[in-house]
Motif scaffolding. Structure first.
Motif, PDB file in Angstrom:
ATOM      1  N   HIS A 219       0.831  -1.073  -0.121  1.00  0.00           N
ATOM      2  CA  HIS A 219      -0.039  -0.137   0.173  1.00  0.00           C
ATOM      3  C   HIS A 219       0.882   1.259   0.018  1.00  0.00           C
ATOM      4  CE1 HIS A 219      -3.503  -2.437   0.792  1.00  0.00           C
ATOM      5  NE2 HIS A 219      -2.645  -3.101   1.636  1.00  0.00           N
ATOM      6  N   CYS A 220       0.722   2.069  -1.163  1.00  0.00           N
ATOM      7  CA  CYS A 220       1.610   2.998  -1.153  1.00  0.00           C
ATOM      8  C   CYS A 220       0.894   4.272  -1.321  1.00  0.00           C
ATOM      9  CB  CYS A 220       2.070   3.221  -2.428  1.00  0.00           C
ATOM     10  SG  CYS A 220       2.942   4.659  -3.157  1.00  0.00           S
ATOM     11  N   PRO A 221       1.236   5.418  -0.338  1.00  0.00           N
ATOM     12  CA  PRO A 221       0.543   6.454  -0.174  1.00  0.00           C
ATOM     13  C   PRO A 221       0.296   7.376  -1.583  1.00  0.00           C
ATOM     14  CG  PRO A 221       2.314   6.724   1.187  1.00  0.00           C
ATOM     15  CD  PRO A 221       2.317   5.545   0.358  1.00  0.00           C
ATOM     16  N   GLN A 222       1.209   7.216  -2.333  1.00  0.00           N
ATOM     17  CA  GLN A 222       1.030   7.781  -3.584  1.00  0.00           C
ATOM     18  C   GLN A 222       0.338   7.127  -4.898  1.00  0.00           C
ATOM     19  OE1 GLN A 222       2.020  10.886  -4.026  1.00  0.00           O
ATOM     20  NE2 GLN A 222       2.965  10.528  -1.926  1.00  0.00           N
ATOM     21  N   CYS A 223       0.618   5.759  -4.832  1.00  0.00           N
ATOM     22  CA  CYS A 223       0.246   4.944  -5.976  1.00  0.00           C
ATOM     23  C   CYS A 223      -1.011   3.931  -5.561  1.00  0.00           C
ATOM     24  CB  CYS A 223       1.277   4.018  -6.524  1.00  0.00           C
ATOM     25  SG  CYS A 223       2.834   4.851  -6.713  1.00  0.00           S
ATOM     26  N   GLY A 224      -1.462   3.984  -4.299  1.00  0.00           N
ATOM     27  CA  GLY A 224      -2.395   3.040  -3.690  1.00  0.00           C
ATOM     28  C   GLY A 224      -2.035   1.730  -3.717  1.00  0.00           C
TER      29      GLY A 224
ATOM     30  N   ALA B  56       9.833  -0.346   0.272  1.00  0.00           N
ATOM     31  CA  ALA B  56       9.863   0.687  -0.993  1.00  0.00           C
ATOM     32  C   ALA B  56       8.677   0.232  -1.896  1.00  0.00           C
ATOM     33  CB  ALA B  56      11.203   0.769  -1.644  1.00  0.00           C
ATOM     34  N   CYS B  57       7.943   1.431  -2.352  1.00  0.00           N
ATOM     35  CA  CYS B  57       6.878   1.051  -3.303  1.00  0.00           C
ATOM     36  C   CYS B  57       7.548   0.649  -4.609  1.00  0.00           C
ATOM     37  CB  CYS B  57       6.159   2.114  -3.390  1.00  0.00           C
ATOM     38  SG  CYS B  57       5.057   2.173  -4.974  1.00  0.00           S
ATOM     39  N   PRO B  58       7.150  -0.577  -5.193  1.00  0.00           N
ATOM     40  CA  PRO B  58       7.675  -1.085  -6.315  1.00  0.00           C
ATOM     41  C   PRO B  58       7.348  -0.265  -7.473  1.00  0.00           C
ATOM     42  CG  PRO B  58       6.200  -2.542  -5.376  1.00  0.00           C
ATOM     43  CD  PRO B  58       6.088  -1.540  -4.699  1.00  0.00           C
ATOM     44  N   SER B  59       6.510   0.796  -7.408  1.00  0.00           N
ATOM     45  CA  SER B  59       6.138   1.593  -8.443  1.00  0.00           C
ATOM     46  C   SER B  59       6.793   2.968  -8.419  1.00  0.00           C
ATOM     47  CB  SER B  59       4.683   1.828  -8.429  1.00  0.00           C
ATOM     48  OG  SER B  59       4.168   2.461  -9.530  1.00  0.00           O
ATOM     49  N   CYS B  60       6.729   3.747  -7.284  1.00  0.00           N
ATOM     50  CA  CYS B  60       7.355   4.936  -7.304  1.00  0.00           C
ATOM     51  C   CYS B  60       8.720   5.004  -6.377  1.00  0.00           C
ATOM     52  CB  CYS B  60       6.288   5.956  -6.890  1.00  0.00           C
ATOM     53  SG  CYS B  60       6.004   5.787  -5.125  1.00  0.00           S
ATOM     54  N   GLY B  61       8.982   3.884  -5.758  1.00  0.00           N
ATOM     55  CA  GLY B  61      10.291   3.829  -4.969  1.00  0.00           C
ATOM     56  C   GLY B  61      10.029   4.444  -3.487  1.00  0.00           C
TER      57      GLY B  61
HETATM   58 ZN    ZN Z   1       4.045   4.202  -4.943  1.00  0.00          ZN
END
Ligand code: ZN
Ligand code: ANZ
Length: 822
Positions: free
Chosen positions: A441-446, A486-491
Motif C-alpha cells: 500500500h503506497c500513499p502515492q500509488c495506492g 519501498a513502493c515497487p512503482s514509485c520507490g
Molecule cells: Zn508508490
C-alpha cells in the motif's frame, strides 16, 4: 516352519519399496496416466484413525489402477498453514514452523509405515516459501483480472480479546471464549469474486453427476443457491422533509404481489437509516444496537421471536396501488437480493410470524385449499388459483408468476432476475501463519502488487510467542521492518499488506502443484498438467463437501480462463469415505472413546488394521471400531500367507493343466473383483478373497494337493488382491511364490472367459440342415453371442467360403441354423 510375523514384514518391505521407487510414475507416456489424490492432511500431531481410514480407501484405488496397467500418480503433501500451529507457538514461545515441520515429519514416518503407495518425490508443504510463492503469484493473476478486490465488511468483534470471531464463535451474542458482548467492526478485507463464477460452478456440476456423491452435488447446489424471480420497484411516498424515493425488492413469488401487506428492509442496511422518519430514528438506532450483537447464524435462526421497528414510511404497491408500511427487521439480510422485501404473510412463514407479532394484515392470494394462515399460524406455499389479485385472478402459480413479471416489465417497475446465495470469498485473515497477501500500500500509488520476480513475500522469521497473537490487527503489523518497504512503482515509503490468506486458498490449487512440484518457471509445468489433470479419483471426507471443493473448482476455472490449463474441473470423480466411530459415536477426548492408531498398529500390524478398515463396510459408510475385529483380520491374513508357504509347484508351471474347479473360483474372483473395485465395493472384494483362500486351502488339504498348478495360480491371485488392502502380507506371499518384488508391479490377472462359464450346454450348429459343429456355451448366452460364436467356428467359416450367409436362425442356447447364400 515359518510363522506369520507382521513386524518382520513391515521392517523388511517398506525399505524395499522405497529403494525400488515402486510408486513413482514412469511418466513417459508408455501407459495411460491416472491421478489418484487423497485430500492432503493437516499436520496436527500424529496420524489418527480417520487418516487411517481415508488413506486406506484412496490406496485401494491407486494400487488397483496400477495393477490394471495405468501409470498412476498418487502424491502426498501437507496443508501446513493454519491456526493450531500459531496457537501452539504462542503458548510455547516458539515459531509456528517448528511445531508444523516436527508434526509433518512424524506423520510422514507414520504414512510410510502405513504403506501408502505414495510417490514421495512429489511431497509438498503449503507453508514452504517454494509453494506459497506460487499461491501469491496466482493471487496476482486474480488481482489483474479484477477477481481479487478489497472492501469494507463488518466482522464479529470481541472488544476484550481484540479479535475477529467467526460466526460459530458467537454464542448468544457473546464471545465464546470470554463471554464479552460481541460487536460489529468494519474491516477492509480481501475477497475473491467467486460470485462471477456462480453460474458456471452450477452448470458444470452436470458433468460430475454419477461421478461425485449425489449429496455433495446437492450441498454445492444449495450453497450456490440459484433463485429465479423478479426485482420489483415500489415508490416510497415523501414524508415531512424526507423526499419520495424508490425501493427495489427481490422476490421469488411475484405472483403474490397483491398479498403484500407491508415491506421490510434489513435493519443494518444503509437504506433503513435513509428511510426512517425523525420520529422513528431513535427507535431504529436502539434496535440496530441490539441487532449488532447477533451473529449471522442467530439472525437467521427460525427459533427466535421476530423483532423490528416501523420506519414511519409507506411504499406504493406497483400492481395494486396499495399503501404498505415499511419496517426494519433483522430477518431480512442486508447482503442478499436488494436487502429489502415485500412481505406476504399469507404465503411466507417468516413474514407471517412478523405480521402476527406486530398485528399486521394477512391476505391470502393463492387458494391452496388449506386452512387460513392466520388461524393455522402456517403460511401456505403450494400451488393453487390466484384470488384477490386483480388481473392475476384465476391463474395458477406458475402462470401468475409469468404474468406478474410481464406486467411489471411492461410498466417499467420491475424485471425478471436471477439471484445467487453464494457470497464472494473473504480471504483475509488477521493471523500470522498463512500466505502473506502480496500487496503493497503506497500513499502515492495506492495498491501495488508485489512484482512476480520479487515473490515470495516471505513471512518474518523473528517473531515468537506472544508477538504472534492477534491484537485487533494482524500480528504481521507488529513486524515493523517487515511492513516497511519501498513502493515497487514509485520507490517511495510504502507498507506491506499485513493480512494473510485463508488456508483454503493454499488447498485450492495444490493438486496442480503436484504434477510438477519442483517447477520454478510457474506454479506448474503446462505439459505436466496436460498429461495428468484432472484428478481421476479424489478421496476425502464429506466435511469438505462445500468450501474446499467449491473453491478448488473456482480456482480451476479461473486458471483455465487465464489460459494456463485445459481442464475446467479439478476432480472427475470423488469418493467420500465414512468416519471411524467407537461405540457408535465419533471418537473424542471428552467422550474418552478415542482409539490410538499407533497402538492398533503395534498390536495387530498395519495390514490387519487396513484390512479391518476396508472390510468393515462400503467405503462411504462409517466404521464402528467397537464392532470390528482387527485380530480376526490378522488371523485371516496369516491363513492367506500360509498358502504361499505351502505352494509346491514352481513359477512358470502351466496353469491350464491345473484343477478346473479351483481355477473356476480363481477366475471368477478376478472377474468379479474388477467390477466390484470399479464400483468401490472394496469390502465385497475382501469377502471374495476370503472365499478364494478357503477354496485354495481345501484344494491343498483334501483335493488336488499343494503341487497342483491351480493352487499356485490361486495363491498368486490372492497375493495380488491382498496387495490392495494388506500390502506387506501380499509382498511376502509374492516373494514366497518366487517372484521379484513388487507385487504392485505385477499385472492384473487375465481372466479366461471359459472358466467363468458356470453351467454350460452343448449348442448344435447346422449348416443347410446338417450338424457341422458343437459349441460348449453358457446356458444364458445371448442370441447375438451364440450367433457370433457359431459363425466364427472353423467349419462354418469354411462352408460359407467368405460369403455372408443368407439367413441365420438362432435359438439360444441350443441351436443355430445357418442358411448360406445360394
Ligand atoms: Zn508508490
Ligand atoms: C415475497 C414472497 C412471497 C417471498 C412468498 C417468498 C414467498 P430465496 O428462495 O432464498 O432466494 N427475501 C428476499 N430478499 C431477502 C433478504 N435480503 N433477506 C431475507 N429474505 C429475503 O428467497 C427469496 C425470498 O426470500 C423472496 O421472495 C423474499 O420473500 C425473501 F410467498 O418475496 B419473497
Amino acid at each position: 516352519t515359518k510363522t506369520y510375523d507382521f513386524r518382520a514384514m513391515e521392517a523388511n518391505w517398506a525399505k524395499v519399496w522405497e529403494d525400488l521407487e515402486v510408486f513413482k510414475p514412469k511418466d513417459d507416456g508408455s501407459a495411460e496416466r491416472r491421478y489418484v489424490l487423497d485430500m492432503f492432511p493437516y499436520p496436527s500431531g500424529d496420524l489418527h484413525m480417520g487418516h487411517a481410514e481415508a488413506f486406506a480407501m484412496g490406496d485401494v484405488v491407486a494400487r488397483y489402477w496400477k495393477l490394471k496397467g495405468y501409470d498412476v500418480m498418487h502424491p502426498i503433501g501437507w496443508d501446513s498453514f493454519g491456526l493450531p500451529a500459531e496457537n501452539a507457538a504462542i503458548k510455547r514461545n516458539a515459531h509456528p514452523a517448528e511445531w508444523t515441520y516436527k508434526n509433518i515429519e512424524t506423520q510422514a514416518a507414520s504414512f510410510k509405515r502405513y504403506a501408502i503407495s505414495a510417490d514421495w518425490s512429489r511431497r509438498l508443504h503449503t507453508s514452504d516459501p517454494e509453494y506459497y510463492r506460487w499461491t501469491q503469484w496466482l493471487f496476482n493473476r486474480f488481482y489483474e483480472k479484477g477477481l481479487a478486490y478489497r472492501k469494507n465488511h463488518p466482522v464479529n468483534w470481541c472488544p476484550k480479546d481484540q479479535t475477529v470471531l467467526a460466526n460459530e464463535q458467537v454464542v448468544n451474542g457473546a464471545c465464546e471464549r470470554c463471554g464479552t458482548q460481541v460487536t460489529k467492526k468494519s474491516l477492509n478485507q480481501w475477497y475473491f469474486k467467486i460470485t462471477d463464477y456462480a453460474d458456471r460452478l452450477l452448470q458444470d456440476m452436470e458433468d460430475l453427476k454419477g461421478h461425485w456423491p449425489e449429496r455433495v452435488l446437492l450441498m454445492q447446489k444449495n450453497w450456490i443457491g440459484r433463485s429465479e424471480g423478479a426485482e420489483v420497484t415500489f415508490s416510497i411516498e415523501a414524508a415531512g422533509d424526507k423526499p419520495a424515493k424508490d425501493v427495489t425488492v427481490f422476490t421469488t413469488r411475484p405472483d403474490t404481489l397483491y398479498g403484500a401487506t407491508f415491506m421490510v428492509v434489513a435493519a443494518d442496511a444503509d437504506l433503513a437509516g435513509e428511510l426512517v422518519t425523525d420520529e422513528q430514528r431513535q427507535a431504529l438506532v436502539d434496535y440496530q444496537e441490539q441487532v449488532n450483537h447477533l451473529s449471522e447464524i442467530e439472525r437467521q435462526s427460525t427459533e427466535r421471536e421476530k423483532t423490528g421497528v416501523f420506519l414511519g414510511r409507506y411504499g406504493i404497491n406497483p400492481l395494486s396501488g396499495e399503501k404498505l408500511p415499511i419496517w426494519a427487521a433483522d430477518y431480512v439480510l442486508s447482503d442478499y437480493g436488494t436487502g429489502a422485501i415485500m412481505a406476504v404473510p399469507a404465503h411466507d412463514q417468516r413474514d407471517l410470524e412478523f405480521a402476527l407479532a406486530f398485528d399486521l394484515p394477512v391476505r391470502v392470494v393463492v387458494d391452496t385449499g388449506e386452512e387460513d394462515p392466520t388461524v393455522s399460524r402456517t403460511a401456505t406455499s403450494g400451488d393453487g388459483k390466484l384470488v384477490n389479485s386483480g388481473q392475476l385472478d384465476g391463474l395458477d402459480k406458475q402462470a401468475a408468476i409469468a404474468k406478474a413479471i410481464e406486467i411489471v416489465e411492461a410498466a417499467g417497475t420491475g424485471e425478471h432476475t436471477v439471484n445467487f446465495r453464494l457470497r464472494d470469498w473473504l480471504l483475509s485473515r488477521q493471523r500470522f501463519w498463512g500466505t502473506p497477501i502480496p500487496i503493497i500500500h503506497c500513499p502515492q500509488c495506492g495498491e501495488v502488487p508485489v512484482p512476480d520476480d520479487q515473490l515470495p513475500v516471505r513471512l518474518p522469521e523473528n517473531l515468537r510467542g506472544e508477538e504472534l497473537a492477534p491484537k485487533g490487527t494482524s500480528p504481521l503489523a507488529a513486524a515493523a521492518d517487515w511492513v516497511s518497504v519501498a513502493c515497487p512503482s514509485c520507490g517511495g515509503h510504502a507498507k506491506r499488506d499485513t493480512d494473510t490468506m485463508d488456508t483454503f486458498v493454499d488447498s485450492s490449487w495444490y493438486f496442480l502443484r503436484f504434477v510438477s512440484p519442483d517447477y520454478t518457471q510457474g506454479p506448474f509445468d503446462p505439459k505436466a498438467v496436460r498429461d495428468w489433470m484432472p484428478v481421476g479419483q479424489y478421496v476425502g471426507g464429506v466435511e469438505h463437501a462445500i468450501l474446499h471443493l467449491l473453491y478448488s473448482r473456482f480456482f480451476t476455472k479461473v486458471i483455465h480462463d487465464l489460459g494456463l490449463i485445459d481442464a475446467t474441473e479439478p476432480f472427475s470423480a470423488l469418493l467420500n469415505q465414512g468416519q471411524v466411530l467407537n461405540g457408535g459415536k465419533a471418537m473424542s477426548k471428552s467422550l474418552g472413546n478415542g482409539v490410538d492408531l499407533g497402538e492398533q498398529l503395534d498390536e495387530y500390524g498395519v495390514d490387519a488394521v487396513r484390512l479391518t478398515m476396508v472390510f468393515a463396510s462400503p467405503p462411504e459408510d462409517d466404521v464402528d471400531w467397537a464392532d470390528v475385529s482387527p485380530s480376526g483380520s490378522q488371523k485371516f491374513l496369516a491363513r492367506a500367507w500360509r498358502l504361499a508357504q505351502d505352494v509346491a509347484s514352481a513359477p512358470g508351471v502351466d496353469y491350464t493343466t491345473g484343477d478346473t474347479a479351483l481355477r473356476q473360483v480363481t477366475h471368477r474372483t478376478v472377474h468379479e473383483a474388477a467390477q466390484l473395485l470399479d464400483g468401490h465395493k472394496f469390502n465385497v472384494v475382501i469377502a471374495k478373497t476370503m472365499e478364494l483362500v478357503n477354496a485354495t486351502r481345501k484344494t491343498i488339504d483334501t483335493g488336488a494337493g499343494a503341487a497342483d498348478p491351480a493352487v499356485r495360480e490361486a495363491t498368486g491371485v490372492v497375493a495380488q488382491l491382498l496387495s490392495l488392502f494388506a500390502p506387506y502380507t501380499a509382498e511376502d506371499m509374492w516373494a514366497a511364490l518366487g517372484y521379484e518384488p513388487s507385487v504392485a508391479n505385477s499385472a492384473w490377472p487375465t481372466v479366461d472367459e471359459a472358466l467363468l462359464v458356470d453351467d454350460t450346454i452343448t449348442a448344435v450348429v447346422q449348416v443347410k440342415g446338417k450338424v457341422r459343429a458343437r459349441l460348449e456355451v453358457s446356458v444364458d448366452i445371448s442370441e447375438a453371442e451364440l450367433e457370433a460364436a457359431a459363425l466364427a467356428h472353423e467349419n462354418v467359416v469354411r462352408l460359407l467360403d467368405g460369403k455372408a450367409p443368407l439367413k441365420v436362425i438362432v435359438r439360444a442356447p441350443k441351436l443355430v441354423n445357418v442358411v448360406p447364400a445360394p
